[in-house]
Write a protein that holds these residues in place. Structure first.
Motif, PDB file in Angstrom:
ATOM      1  N   MET A 102       0.373  -1.251   0.151  1.00 49.32           N
ATOM      2  CA  MET A 102      -0.299  -0.121  -0.018  1.00 49.32           C
ATOM      3  C   MET A 102       0.561   1.497   0.020  1.00 49.32           C
ATOM      4  SD  MET A 102      -2.861   1.693  -0.474  1.00 49.32           S
ATOM      5  CE  MET A 102      -4.378  -0.643  -0.390  1.00 49.32           C
ATOM      6  N   ALA A 103       1.877   0.820   1.326  1.00 51.26           N
ATOM      7  CA  ALA A 103       3.236   2.345   0.631  1.00 51.26           C
ATOM      8  C   ALA A 103       2.909   2.547  -0.661  1.00 51.26           C
ATOM      9  CB  ALA A 103       4.686   1.909   1.749  1.00 51.26           C
ATOM     10  N   ASP A 104       3.943   1.368  -1.085  1.00 53.40           N
ATOM     11  CA  ASP A 104       4.464   1.612  -2.207  1.00 53.40           C
ATOM     12  C   ASP A 104       3.924   2.182  -3.751  1.00 53.40           C
ATOM     13  OD1 ASP A 104       6.846   0.685  -1.518  1.00 53.40           O
ATOM     14  OD2 ASP A 104       6.313  -0.857  -2.264  1.00 53.40           O
ATOM     15  N   THR A 105       2.370   2.217  -3.408  1.00 50.12           N
ATOM     16  CA  THR A 105       0.977   2.612  -4.559  1.00 50.12           C
ATOM     17  C   THR A 105       0.519   4.012  -4.012  1.00 50.12           C
ATOM     18  OG1 THR A 105       0.298   0.504  -4.716  1.00 50.12           O
ATOM     19  CG2 THR A 105      -1.354   2.296  -4.935  1.00 50.12           C
ATOM     20  N   ALA A 106       0.069   3.773  -3.037  1.00 50.28           N
ATOM     21  CA  ALA A 106      -0.078   5.512  -2.303  1.00 50.28           C
ATOM     22  C   ALA A 106       1.262   6.439  -1.786  1.00 50.28           C
ATOM     23  CB  ALA A 106      -0.803   5.333  -1.361  1.00 50.28           C
ATOM     24  N   ARG A 107       2.041   6.019  -2.171  1.00 45.20           N
ATOM     25  CA  ARG A 107       3.625   6.849  -1.725  1.00 45.20           C
ATOM     26  C   ARG A 107       3.622   7.854  -0.341  1.00 45.20           C
ATOM     27  NH1 ARG A 107       4.698   9.550  -7.480  1.00 45.20           N
ATOM     28  NH2 ARG A 107       3.919   7.810  -9.166  1.00 45.20           N
ATOM     29  N   PHE A 108       3.468   6.180   0.302  1.00 45.09           N
ATOM     30  CA  PHE A 108       4.078   6.860   1.761  1.00 45.09           C
ATOM     31  C   PHE A 108       5.025   5.770   3.039  1.00 45.09           C
ATOM     32  CE2 PHE A 108       0.109   4.225   2.282  1.00 45.09           C
ATOM     33  CZ  PHE A 108       0.702   3.201   3.401  1.00 45.09           C
ATOM     34  N   VAL A 109       5.291   6.657   3.540  1.00 48.03           N
ATOM     35  CA  VAL A 109       6.778   5.734   4.020  1.00 48.03           C
ATOM     36  C   VAL A 109       6.079   5.179   5.455  1.00 48.03           C
ATOM     37  CG1 VAL A 109       8.777   5.775   5.679  1.00 48.03           C
ATOM     38  CG2 VAL A 109       8.802   7.496   3.867  1.00 48.03           C
ATOM     39  N   VAL A 110       6.436   4.554   5.536  1.00 47.73           N
ATOM     40  CA  VAL A 110       5.789   3.078   6.780  1.00 47.73           C
ATOM     41  C   VAL A 110       7.122   2.909   7.584  1.00 47.73           C
ATOM     42  CG1 VAL A 110       5.617   1.160   5.468  1.00 47.73           C
ATOM     43  CG2 VAL A 110       4.932   1.288   7.020  1.00 47.73           C
ATOM     44  N   ALA A 111       6.466   2.513   8.707  1.00 49.02           N
ATOM     45  CA  ALA A 111       7.428   2.227  10.087  1.00 49.02           C
ATOM     46  C   ALA A 111       7.052   1.188  11.313  1.00 49.02           C
ATOM     47  CB  ALA A 111       8.246   3.405  11.247  1.00 49.02           C
ATOM     48  N   TYR A 112       7.577  -0.154  11.320  1.00 51.91           N
ATOM     49  CA  TYR A 112       7.365  -1.240  11.840  1.00 51.91           C
ATOM     50  C   TYR A 112       8.320  -1.148  13.145  1.00 51.91           C
ATOM     51  CZ  TYR A 112       5.356  -2.653   7.357  1.00 51.91           C
ATOM     52  OH  TYR A 112       4.715  -2.669   5.567  1.00 51.91           O
ATOM     53  N   PRO A 113       8.172  -0.509  14.316  1.00 50.57           N
ATOM     54  CA  PRO A 113       8.597  -0.617  15.432  1.00 50.57           C
ATOM     55  C   PRO A 113       8.735  -1.710  16.154  1.00 50.57           C
ATOM     56  CG  PRO A 113       7.364   1.831  15.665  1.00 50.57           C
ATOM     57  CD  PRO A 113       6.462   0.071  14.381  1.00 50.57           C
ATOM     58  N   ASN A 114       9.877  -2.342  17.050  1.00 49.62           N
ATOM     59  CA  ASN A 114       9.796  -3.505  17.736  1.00 49.62           C
ATOM     60  C   ASN A 114       9.664  -3.092  19.142  1.00 49.62           C
ATOM     61  OD1 ASN A 114      10.718  -4.784  15.488  1.00 49.62           O
ATOM     62  ND2 ASN A 114      11.922  -3.878  15.769  1.00 49.62           N
ATOM     63  N   GLY A 115       8.567  -4.090  19.873  1.00 50.85           N
ATOM     64  CA  GLY A 115       8.785  -3.581  21.001  1.00 50.85           C
ATOM     65  C   GLY A 115       9.627  -4.415  21.961  1.00 50.85           C
ATOM     66  N   THR A 116       9.619  -4.238  23.389  1.00 52.23           N
ATOM     67  CA  THR A 116      10.545  -4.288  24.291  1.00 52.23           C
ATOM     68  C   THR A 116      10.405  -6.187  24.124  1.00 52.23           C
ATOM     69  OG1 THR A 116       9.864  -3.247  25.807  1.00 52.23           O
ATOM     70  CG2 THR A 116      11.585  -2.424  25.454  1.00 52.23           C
ATOM     71  N   THR A 117      11.144  -6.683  25.190  1.00 52.50           N
ATOM     72  CA  THR A 117      11.015  -7.577  25.495  1.00 52.50           C
ATOM     73  C   THR A 117      11.153  -8.083  27.458  1.00 52.50           C
ATOM     74  OG1 THR A 117      13.122  -8.229  25.238  1.00 52.50           O
ATOM     75  CG2 THR A 117      11.857  -9.120  23.432  1.00 52.50           C
ATOM     76  N   ALA A 118      10.898  -9.974  27.790  1.00 59.07           N
ATOM     77  CA  ALA A 118      11.378  -9.697  28.619  1.00 59.07           C
ATOM     78  C   ALA A 118      12.252 -10.524  29.222  1.00 59.07           C
ATOM     79  CB  ALA A 118      10.060 -10.482  29.057  1.00 59.07           C
ATOM     80  N   LEU A 119      12.732 -11.122  29.859  1.00 56.83           N
ATOM     81  CA  LEU A 119      14.028 -12.069  29.874  1.00 56.83           C
ATOM     82  C   LEU A 119      14.750 -12.746  28.844  1.00 56.83           C
ATOM     83  CD1 LEU A 119      14.171 -12.489  33.353  1.00 56.83           C
ATOM     84  CD2 LEU A 119      15.578 -11.090  32.430  1.00 56.83           C
TER      85      LEU A 119
END
Length: 321
Positions: A102-119
C-alpha cells in the motif's frame, strides 16, 4: 541511530542503492551532513535504531520507490507507524498487513517499531497503560519511543507533519489507542485492528479520527473487552452493540448519529456521524484474532475486507487539522 543489514525481497536489483541510502541515513543521524534527498530517493526496507532514554529501540522502515507529488512537484511523505502484537515484532506485522504494498502504491513511508522483550529476549510487548506483560511491569515509555521515532524521521526525511498516522494489531492496537490519547496533537488519525483501550487516563486534546476492525469470535482480545476509560458524556444508545472502546471514542468525539451497513456476508460497518472526529467500526461476524485481508499469523483472517486498504483510505481523508 545505526543501520543493520536491510531486508529486501522485491527489489533485489536495487540492494546496492538501498545500502548506500541506509548508510546515508546513519551518517545523518549520527551527526553527518548527507542531503535528505539521498535517503528518500532509494526505495527499500532497512532496520534502524534510536536512543530513547536509557534504551536503544529499533524499527523497520520502508521507503516507496517514488515520492508523492502534487501539481507535478515532489511533496513530503505521509508517515504510517504500524505496531505489532504481543510476542511478535515489526517484521511480523509487516508481513501480516502487507502495508509495504500500500505504501508503494500510495507513496507513503511506513515504520514498524519493535517492542521490548522480557528476560532472554522473549515475548515482546508494549506498555499500553493497564497492559501488558514486562513492558507494563517495567514501565517502559513506549509513547516516548513513538515520539522519538517521529521526531528523528521528521528531521532526516521529508515527512508531512500533518499526515502522521498510527495503526496497530492486538497489543499494538492497544498502544495505538494510548498514542491517540497522549499524542493527539501530533498524530492525525489511528487504525485499530483487534484491540481495546487499556489506558484509564485517556483524555485526548482533540477529537482524533479512528477506524477499527474487530472479529466477534476473537478470543485473544474479546470483542466485548472492557474500556478502562470513562467518557465525559454518555455513549449513544444506538451504539450499545459496539465494543466499549468504540463507545468511549465516539462519545469523546461528540458523535450524534450511528449508521449501520452490511458490507459483505460477514462484515458490517458502523459509522458514527456528527462527530468532531470521524469514528468507523468494521465488525467481522465470527472473525478471529487476525488482520482482515492480510496474511495469517496463526489464525485465518477474513478476506471480505482489507484492513490495510480501508485504513489508508481513512487516513488519506484525515490530515491533522
Amino acid at each position: 541511530m545505526r543501520v543493520r543489514p536491510p531486508h529486501l525481497t522485491a527489489w533485489l536489483a536495487r540492494i546496492a542503492a538501498t545500502i548506500v541510502a541506509a548508510a546515508s541515513l546513519t551518517s545523518c543521524i549520527m551527526g553527518g551532513h548527507e542531503p535528505v534527498s539521498t535517503i528518500a530517493d532509494a526505495p527499500g526496507t532497512g532496520e534502524f535504531e534510536v536512543q530513547v532514554g536509557d534504551l536503544t529501540r529499533s524499527f523497520f522502515l520502508h521507503i516507496p520507490a517514488n515520492r508523492p507529488r502534487r501539481l507535478g512537484r515532489a511533496v513530503p511523505y505521509p508517515l504510517v507507524i504500524v505496531l505489532h502484537g504481543s510476542g511478535a515484532n515489526g517484521e511480523t506485522v509487516r508481513r501480516m498487513s502487507g502495508m509495504d504494498g500500500m505504501a508503494d502504491t500510495a507513496r507513503f513511508v511506513v515504520a514498524y517499531p519493535n517492542g521490548t522483550t522480557a528476560l532472554l529476549g522473549r515475548h515482546s510487548d508494549w506498555n499500553s497503560g493497564e497492559c501488558c506483560g514486562a513492558a507494563q511491569t517495567n514501565n517502559v515509555d513506549d509513547i516516548a519511543f513513538i515520539r522519538a521515532l517521529v521526531d528523528n524521521l521528521s528531521k532526516r526525511m521529508p515527512v508531512d507533519p500533518n499526515r502522521i498516522y498510527v495503526a496497530g494489531f492486538s497489543d499494538g492496537a492497544r498502544l495505538a489507542y494510548r498514542a491517540a490519547c497522549e499524542l493527539s496533537t501530533k498524530i492525525a488519525a489511528v487504525a485499530i485492528v483487534s484491540g481495546s483501550l487499556m489506558y484509564a487516563q485517556c483524555a485526548p486534546q482533540r477529537a482524533i479520527p479512528l477506524i477499527a476492525f474487530h472479529g466477534t469470535a476473537d478470543e485473544d482480545v474479546l470483542y466485548s473487552d472492557s474500556s478502562y476509560a470513562t467518557p465525559e458524556r454518555a455513549p449513544l444508545a444506538a451504539a450499545a452493540s459496539a465494543p466499549p472502546s468504540i463507545r468511549f471514542w465516539s462519545a469523546h468525539n461528540g458523535c450524534s448519529t450511528v449508521t449501520v451497513n452490511r458490507r459483505s456476508l460477514h462484515v458490517t460497518q458502523m459509522r458514527f456521524g456528527g462527530c468532531a472526529g470521524e469514528v468507523t467500526l468494521f465488525t467481522i461476524d465470527e472473525g478471529l484474532h487476525a488482520w482482515p485481508g492480510g496474511v495469517s499469523d496463526g489464525q485465518e483472517p477474513t478476506h471480505e475486507i482489507s484492513a490495510t486498504r480501508e485504513a489508508w483510505r481513512f487516513f488519506a481523508r484525515h490530515p491533522l487539522r
